[in-house]
Design a protein around this motif. Structure first.
Motif, short mmCIF file in Angstrom:
data_model
loop_
_atom_site.label_atom_id
_atom_site.label_comp_id
_atom_site.label_asym_id
_atom_site.label_seq_id
_atom_site.Cartn_x
_atom_site.Cartn_y
_atom_site.Cartn_z
N GLN A 101 0.82 -1.20 0.00
CA GLN A 101 0.00 0.00 0.00
C GLN A 101 0.85 1.25 0.00
OE1 GLN A 101 -1.06 2.61 2.34
NE2 GLN A 101 0.63 2.05 3.65
N SER A 102 2.00 1.23 0.69
CA SER A 102 2.87 2.40 0.73
C SER A 102 3.45 2.72 -0.64
CB SER A 102 4.01 2.20 1.74
OG SER A 102 3.50 2.22 3.04
N ALA A 103 3.81 1.69 -1.39
CA ALA A 103 4.35 1.92 -2.73
C ALA A 103 3.28 2.54 -3.63
CB ALA A 103 4.86 0.60 -3.33
N PHE A 104 2.08 1.98 -3.62
CA PHE A 104 1.01 2.55 -4.43
C PHE A 104 0.65 3.96 -3.96
CE2 PHE A 104 -0.03 -1.91 -5.70
CZ PHE A 104 0.11 -1.72 -7.07
N LEU A 105 0.64 4.15 -2.65
CA LEU A 105 0.35 5.47 -2.10
C LEU A 105 1.40 6.49 -2.53
CD1 LEU A 105 -1.32 7.34 -0.25
CD2 LEU A 105 0.10 6.52 1.66
N ALA A 106 2.67 6.10 -2.49
CA ALA A 106 3.74 7.01 -2.90
C ALA A 106 3.56 7.44 -4.35
CB ALA A 106 5.11 6.33 -2.70
N VAL A 107 3.22 6.49 -5.21
CA VAL A 107 3.00 6.82 -6.62
C VAL A 107 1.80 7.75 -6.75
CG1 VAL A 107 2.36 5.86 -8.87
CG2 VAL A 107 4.09 4.71 -7.47
N ALA A 108 0.71 7.43 -6.08
CA ALA A 108 -0.49 8.27 -6.16
C ALA A 108 -0.21 9.69 -5.67
CB ALA A 108 -1.63 7.64 -5.36
N LEU A 109 0.55 9.81 -4.58
CA LEU A 109 0.80 11.13 -4.00
C LEU A 109 1.73 11.99 -4.86
CD1 LEU A 109 0.90 10.39 -0.18
CD2 LEU A 109 -0.92 11.47 -1.51
N ILE A 110 2.56 11.36 -5.67
CA ILE A 110 3.37 12.15 -6.61
C ILE A 110 2.44 12.89 -7.56
CG2 ILE A 110 4.91 11.96 -8.60
CD1 ILE A 110 6.44 9.81 -6.99
N PHE A 111 1.42 12.19 -8.04
CA PHE A 111 0.46 12.83 -8.96
C PHE A 111 -0.46 13.82 -8.25
CE2 PHE A 111 1.73 8.92 -11.18
CZ PHE A 111 2.24 9.50 -12.33
N VAL A 112 -0.87 13.49 -7.03
CA VAL A 112 -1.67 14.42 -6.24
C VAL A 112 -0.88 15.71 -5.99
CG1 VAL A 112 -2.68 14.83 -3.95
CG2 VAL A 112 -3.14 12.69 -5.15
N GLY A 113 0.38 15.55 -5.61
CA GLY A 113 1.24 16.71 -5.39
C GLY A 113 1.35 17.59 -6.62
N ALA A 114 1.47 16.95 -7.78
CA ALA A 114 1.59 17.72 -9.03
C ALA A 114 0.28 18.40 -9.38
CB ALA A 114 2.03 16.79 -10.16
N LEU A 115 -0.83 17.68 -9.28
CA LEU A 115 -2.12 18.23 -9.71
C LEU A 115 -2.71 19.25 -8.74
CD1 LEU A 115 -3.77 14.94 -11.04
CD2 LEU A 115 -2.94 16.88 -12.41
N LEU A 116 -2.63 18.99 -7.45
CA LEU A 116 -3.28 19.86 -6.48
C LEU A 116 -2.36 20.93 -5.89
CD1 LEU A 116 -5.52 17.36 -4.45
CD2 LEU A 116 -6.14 18.80 -6.41
N TYR A 117 -1.07 20.61 -5.81
CA TYR A 117 -0.16 21.52 -5.12
C TYR A 117 0.98 22.03 -6.00
CZ TYR A 117 -2.84 19.63 -1.31
OH TYR A 117 -3.88 19.24 -0.50
N HIS A 118 0.90 21.71 -7.28
CA HIS A 118 1.87 22.20 -8.28
C HIS A 118 3.30 21.83 -7.93
CE1 HIS A 118 -1.60 24.22 -9.85
NE2 HIS A 118 -1.77 24.83 -8.68
#
Length: 141
Positions: A101-118
């Motif tokens: 779950q941490s690996a998938f979460l890390a990948v997801a949060l890279i995209f969340v960081g880019a989309l929501l927080y630039h």
């Protein structure tokens, strides 16, 4: 430096104990009954900590200043808790479930960081995604 390290140390310690507790919920106990006790204890502890760490600050006044985030967080936390309890009941091991779950979460949060927080998606982050996914293959062999 301590103010930078102690929160992560607390998260690691708490998450370790959390995983032990989630895996230890008896098989025949409803996850929702278990979480009701969990949240009652949590409500008592957070109320005590609020008044101990912020003496003189009204809890009611704090409630009036909130936005949508604590309400959604409450719903999402139920999903996290129930997800882990059911994952362990389904047979996930503590040693691999968290890593997967941490690996998938890390990948997801890279995209969340880019989309929501630039936040920038760098080549290092892309390489990190690839390494996480390769690691998942090895973890689950």
């Amino acid at each position: 430096m301590f103010s930078f390290i102690w929160p992560i140390a607390l998260v690691v310690f708490s998450n370790t104990v959390y995983q032990i507790c989630a895996k230890s919920v008896p098989e025949k106990v409803s996850p929702f009954a278990s979480l009701t006790v969990t949240y009652l204890v949590g409500a008592i502890v957070t109320t005590i900590l609020h008044y101990a760490l912020f003496p003189g600050k009204s809890m009611i006044k704090q409630f009036s200043m909130m936005n949508w985030a604590p309400f959604v967080l409450g719903i999402v936390i139920v999903g996290l808790e129930v997800g882990w309890i059911y994952a362990y009941k389904a047979g996930w091991q503590v040693s691999t479930g968290s890593i997967v779950q941490s690996a998938f979460l890390a990948v997801a949060l890279i995209f969340v960081g880019a989309l929501l927080y630039h936040e920038a998606i760098t080549w290092n982050k892309i390489l990190g995604i690839v390494i996480c996914l390769i690691g998942l293959v090895f973890i689950n062999m």
